[in-house]
Design a protein around this motif. Structure first.
Motif, PDB file in Angstrom:
ATOM      1  N   GLU A  10     -27.980  20.549 -36.853  1.00 24.30           N
ATOM      2  CA  GLU A  10     -27.939  21.821 -37.565  1.00 24.30           C
ATOM      3  C   GLU A  10     -26.886  22.714 -36.915  1.00 24.30           C
ATOM      4  O   GLU A  10     -26.742  22.708 -35.698  1.00 24.30           O
ATOM      5  CB  GLU A  10     -29.307  22.501 -37.497  1.00 24.30           C
ATOM      6  CG  GLU A  10     -30.381  21.781 -38.265  1.00 24.30           C
ATOM      7  CD  GLU A  10     -30.181  21.874 -39.762  1.00 24.30           C
ATOM      8  OE1 GLU A  10     -29.799  22.955 -40.254  1.00 24.30           O
ATOM      9  OE2 GLU A  10     -30.404  20.869 -40.437  1.00 24.30           O
ATOM     10  N   PRO A  11     -26.187  23.514 -37.715  1.00 27.83           N
ATOM     11  CA  PRO A  11     -25.201  24.420 -37.113  1.00 27.83           C
ATOM     12  C   PRO A  11     -25.916  25.514 -36.322  1.00 27.83           C
ATOM     13  O   PRO A  11     -27.037  25.909 -36.649  1.00 27.83           O
ATOM     14  CB  PRO A  11     -24.465  25.001 -38.313  1.00 27.83           C
ATOM     15  CG  PRO A  11     -25.413  24.863 -39.446  1.00 27.83           C
ATOM     16  CD  PRO A  11     -26.231  23.635 -39.158  1.00 27.83           C
ATOM     17  N   SER A  12     -25.256  26.014 -35.314  1.00 32.48           N
ATOM     18  CA  SER A  12     -25.806  27.135 -34.555  1.00 32.48           C
ATOM     19  C   SER A  12     -25.745  28.384 -35.438  1.00 32.48           C
ATOM     20  O   SER A  12     -24.996  28.420 -36.420  1.00 32.48           O
ATOM     21  CB  SER A  12     -24.992  27.355 -33.286  1.00 32.48           C
ATOM     22  OG  SER A  12     -23.715  27.888 -33.621  1.00 32.48           O
ATOM     23  N   PRO A  13     -26.494  29.408 -35.104  1.00 34.18           N
ATOM     24  CA  PRO A  13     -26.413  30.650 -35.888  1.00 34.18           C
ATOM     25  C   PRO A  13     -24.988  31.203 -35.948  1.00 34.18           C
ATOM     26  O   PRO A  13     -24.569  31.721 -36.978  1.00 34.18           O
ATOM     27  CB  PRO A  13     -27.353  31.606 -35.147  1.00 34.18           C
ATOM     28  CG  PRO A  13     -28.345  30.700 -34.481  1.00 34.18           C
ATOM     29  CD  PRO A  13     -27.560  29.476 -34.095  1.00 34.18           C
ATOM     30  N   GLU A  14     -24.261  31.072 -34.857  1.00 31.79           N
ATOM     31  CA  GLU A  14     -22.882  31.569 -34.831  1.00 31.79           C
ATOM     32  C   GLU A  14     -21.993  30.763 -35.775  1.00 31.79           C
ATOM     33  O   GLU A  14     -21.155  31.328 -36.486  1.00 31.79           O
ATOM     34  CB  GLU A  14     -22.315  31.516 -33.407  1.00 31.79           C
ATOM     35  CG  GLU A  14     -22.982  32.474 -32.445  1.00 31.79           C
ATOM     36  CD  GLU A  14     -24.315  31.965 -31.897  1.00 31.79           C
ATOM     37  OE1 GLU A  14     -24.622  30.741 -32.027  1.00 31.79           O
ATOM     38  OE2 GLU A  14     -25.075  32.782 -31.366  1.00 31.79           O
ATOM     39  N   ALA A  17     -22.872  31.754 -39.338  1.00 28.99           N
ATOM     40  CA  ALA A  17     -22.309  33.065 -39.665  1.00 28.99           C
ATOM     41  C   ALA A  17     -20.810  32.960 -39.927  1.00 28.99           C
ATOM     42  O   ALA A  17     -20.292  33.603 -40.848  1.00 28.99           O
ATOM     43  CB  ALA A  17     -22.581  34.055 -38.538  1.00 28.99           C
ATOM     44  N   ARG A  18     -20.101  32.161 -39.133  1.00 24.63           N
ATOM     45  CA  ARG A  18     -18.660  31.980 -39.359  1.00 24.63           C
ATOM     46  C   ARG A  18     -18.416  31.321 -40.715  1.00 24.63           C
ATOM     47  O   ARG A  18     -17.498  31.713 -41.443  1.00 24.63           O
ATOM     48  CB  ARG A  18     -18.046  31.133 -38.246  1.00 24.63           C
ATOM     49  CG  ARG A  18     -17.676  31.930 -37.016  1.00 24.63           C
ATOM     50  CD  ARG A  18     -16.777  31.139 -36.068  1.00 24.63           C
ATOM     51  NE  ARG A  18     -17.407  29.953 -35.522  1.00 24.63           N
ATOM     52  CZ  ARG A  18     -18.187  29.935 -34.436  1.00 24.63           C
ATOM     53  NH1 ARG A  18     -18.422  31.052 -33.779  1.00 24.63           N
ATOM     54  NH2 ARG A  18     -18.712  28.812 -34.012  1.00 24.63           N
ATOM     55  N   ALA A  19     -19.228  30.329 -41.065  1.00 31.08           N
ATOM     56  CA  ALA A  19     -19.075  29.654 -42.356  1.00 31.08           C
ATOM     57  C   ALA A  19     -19.323  30.627 -43.507  1.00 31.08           C
ATOM     58  O   ALA A  19     -18.599  30.622 -44.505  1.00 31.08           O
ATOM     59  CB  ALA A  19     -20.017  28.458 -42.452  1.00 31.08           C
ATOM     60  N   LEU A  20     -20.336  31.485 -43.372  1.00 27.07           N
ATOM     61  CA  LEU A  20     -20.618  32.474 -44.414  1.00 27.07           C
ATOM     62  C   LEU A  20     -19.478  33.472 -44.549  1.00 27.07           C
ATOM     63  O   LEU A  20     -19.135  33.881 -45.656  1.00 27.07           O
ATOM     64  CB  LEU A  20     -21.923  33.216 -44.111  1.00 27.07           C
ATOM     65  CG  LEU A  20     -23.203  32.421 -44.301  1.00 27.07           C
ATOM     66  CD1 LEU A  20     -24.396  33.276 -43.887  1.00 27.07           C
ATOM     67  CD2 LEU A  20     -23.360  31.926 -45.718  1.00 27.07           C
ATOM     68  N   ALA A  21     -18.904  33.869 -43.426  1.00 22.86           N
ATOM     69  CA  ALA A  21     -17.792  34.820 -43.459  1.00 22.86           C
ATOM     70  C   ALA A  21     -16.599  34.251 -44.217  1.00 22.86           C
ATOM     71  O   ALA A  21     -15.833  34.988 -44.830  1.00 22.86           O
ATOM     72  CB  ALA A  21     -17.385  35.205 -42.042  1.00 22.86           C
ATOM     73  N   ILE A  22     -16.465  32.937 -44.198  1.00 28.66           N
ATOM     74  CA  ILE A  22     -15.365  32.282 -44.910  1.00 28.66           C
ATOM     75  C   ILE A  22     -15.717  32.063 -46.376  1.00 28.66           C
ATOM     76  O   ILE A  22     -14.916  32.340 -47.264  1.00 28.66           O
ATOM     77  CB  ILE A  22     -15.015  30.930 -44.248  1.00 28.66           C
ATOM     78  CG1 ILE A  22     -14.424  31.178 -42.851  1.00 28.66           C
ATOM     79  CG2 ILE A  22     -14.056  30.117 -45.106  1.00 28.66           C
ATOM     80  CD1 ILE A  22     -14.317  29.926 -42.002  1.00 28.66           C
ATOM     81  N   THR A  23     -16.929  31.574 -46.656  1.00 28.59           N
ATOM     82  CA  THR A  23     -17.271  31.173 -48.023  1.00 28.59           C
ATOM     83  C   THR A  23     -17.753  32.313 -48.913  1.00 28.59           C
ATOM     84  O   THR A  23     -17.510  32.289 -50.116  1.00 28.59           O
ATOM     85  CB  THR A  23     -18.333  30.059 -48.024  1.00 28.59           C
ATOM     86  OG1 THR A  23     -19.517  30.530 -47.363  1.00 28.59           O
ATOM     87  CG2 THR A  23     -17.812  28.811 -47.331  1.00 28.59           C
TER      88      THR A  23
END
Length: 72
Positions: A10-14, A17-23
């Protein structure tokens, strides 16, 4: 019977969050168009089923100025 298992963790929370900031900026126009197509009247209520971080719920609340379960 063999089953396939993912080897990815599973991805870390960080990382999430980085993936959400991009998508999120990429899907925002699509989500706004989908919500507009629903032609929801002001005061409509929505329910966020708890899948993800609530981004679509925020857009629905903005579009209708109401969201079931939002803090009063």
């Amino acid at each position: 019977m063999a089953t396939a298992h993912s080897t990815q963790s599973e991805p870390s929370p960080e990382e999430y969050a980085r993936a959400l900031a991009i998508t999120d900026p990429l899907i925002e126009p699509l989500m706004r168009a989908a919500i507009a197509a629903l032609q929801l009247p002001a005061g409509s209520q929505g329910l966020d089923a708890g899948c993800g971080v609530g981004y679509q719920a925020c857009l629905l609340a903005e579009a209708t100025s109401d969201l079931a379960g939002s803090p009063q």
